[in-house]
Design an enzyme around this catalytic site. Structure first.
Site, short mmCIF file in Angstrom:
data_model
loop_
_atom_site.label_atom_id
_atom_site.label_comp_id
_atom_site.label_asym_id
_atom_site.label_seq_id
_atom_site.Cartn_x
_atom_site.Cartn_y
_atom_site.Cartn_z
N GLY A 1 5.88 4.80 -8.59
CA GLY A 1 6.63 3.58 -8.83
C GLY A 1 5.74 2.36 -8.87
CG HIS A 2 3.65 1.06 -5.38
ND1 HIS A 2 3.76 2.07 -4.46
CD2 HIS A 2 4.29 -0.01 -4.84
CE1 HIS A 2 4.43 1.64 -3.41
NE2 HIS A 2 4.76 0.38 -3.61
N GLY B 1 0.82 -1.20 0.00
CA GLY B 1 0.00 0.00 0.00
C GLY B 1 0.86 1.26 0.00
CB ALA B 2 1.98 3.82 1.39
CG HIS C 1 5.47 5.37 -4.59
ND1 HIS C 1 6.08 4.72 -5.63
CD2 HIS C 1 5.98 4.80 -3.46
CE1 HIS C 1 6.92 3.82 -5.18
NE2 HIS C 1 6.88 3.83 -3.87
#
Length: 308
Positions: free
Chosen positions: A55-56, A50-51, A53
């Site tokens: 990149g994900h 999670g969290a 950004h």
């Protein structure tokens, strides 16, 4: 990201094993996308805590490409307690499922699997776990004992639950990617592992969920990591000692940066290279900026050291 993308679908969120199985079954029973002739498609998975950004999101876009128009992209969001050590940020790790799902709209995710710990570990902490072996004993493994064992255990469990054809991981977590590839190879897991290049801010800082912990002045100090990697890579024609020396010089001159390790390693074994090494290598760094621990890496093509 292409500005021509018009797909704004919000992915289906599932929290339990039966819900995940139902989503998988419905995809299996769905016919090909109209106008798409790319075959039956694959199931691709991106595993996150999670969290999310950029990149994900880049991982998810690549997963969409790997899966194909008739494929299924599953994003897992699970803060895995097994990979956190005593005193680490398990309780304070950023969690925002609604915000994460909103970010995933339009980048190609079909399903978000967001289980709680009791879903992933229904019998409590698992008695049998995956060992990273000697890969888990150096660098990140030495600094965070048991960390990579916890990573591999949850990755293998999620692979069994999601049943992907392909799994995508960011190259920023280079040692983790190597450990996953080795696990898949050594344990005959029928999943293709794809590494995706690190996504950086314009000033070079590698994207990380932990960047949110950095105060503005700490964020500026954190740029020393990517500067050090670039300096080391620029010294590749002076051999392995030149790479390490120039990278360390940058770090030694950076205020507020406490280096955990700086290493030039074989990209397959994670063994430190010798002074007379030549060929492809990985320059790895881990450091604390304030209370935040950051990692980064850079591929380097090392030339033999010139004797003077």
């Amino acid at each position: 990201m292409s500005t021509e993308a018009t797909d704004t679908r919000t992915p289906l969120v599932v929290r339990t094993r039966p819900e995940l199985q139902d989503a998988q079954m419905r995809w299996a029973l769905t016919g090909p996308v109209e106008g798409a002739d790319a075959g039956p498609g694959q199931r691709a998975v991106v595993m996150t805590m999670g969290a999310l950004h950029e990149g994900h999101l880049e991982l998810v876009r690549r997963a969409r490409t790997e899966a194909g128009p008739n494929g299924q992209v599953v994003v897992t969001i699970f803060v895995n307690p097994l990979q956190f050590g005593a005193g680490e940020d398990l309780d304070t790790y950023p969690r925002d499922l609604d915000g994460d799902v909103a970010k995933l709209a339009g980048v190609g995710a079909d399903v978000v699997f967001a289980p709680t710990p009791d879903v992933v570990y229904p019998d409590g902490d698992p008695v049998v776990r995956v060992s990273a072996g000697r890969i888990g004993e150096v660098l990140e493994g030495a600094s965070r004992p048991g960390h990579l064992d916890g990573v591999l255990t949850v990755v293998l469990k999620l692979m069994h639950l999601v049943r992907p054809d392909v799994a995508l991981f960011g190259e920023k977590d280079a040692q983790q990617l190597l450990a996953v590839r080795r696990m898949v190879r050594d344990l005959e897991v029928p999943v293709a592992v794809v590494g995706v290049p690190t996504v950086r801010e314009g000033d070079g800082l590698a994207l990380s969920s932990r960047n949110a912990y950095l105060a503005p002045e700490e964020r500026q100090r954190a740029l020393a990591l990517s500067r050090a990697l670039r300096a080391g890579a620029a010294a590749a024609d002076r051999g392995a000692p030149g790479v390490i020396n120039d990278a360390r010089e940058v770090l030694d001159g950076a205020d507020g940066v406490v280096v955990d390790y700086l290493a030039l390693v074989d990209p397959v074994t994670v063994d430190a290279v010798t002074d007379d090494f030549s060929g492809p290598a990985l320059l790895l760094v881990a450091a604390r900026v304030g209370s935040t621990r950051l990692i980064d890496n850079q591929a380097v093509e090392v030339s033999p050291e010139v004797q003077r």
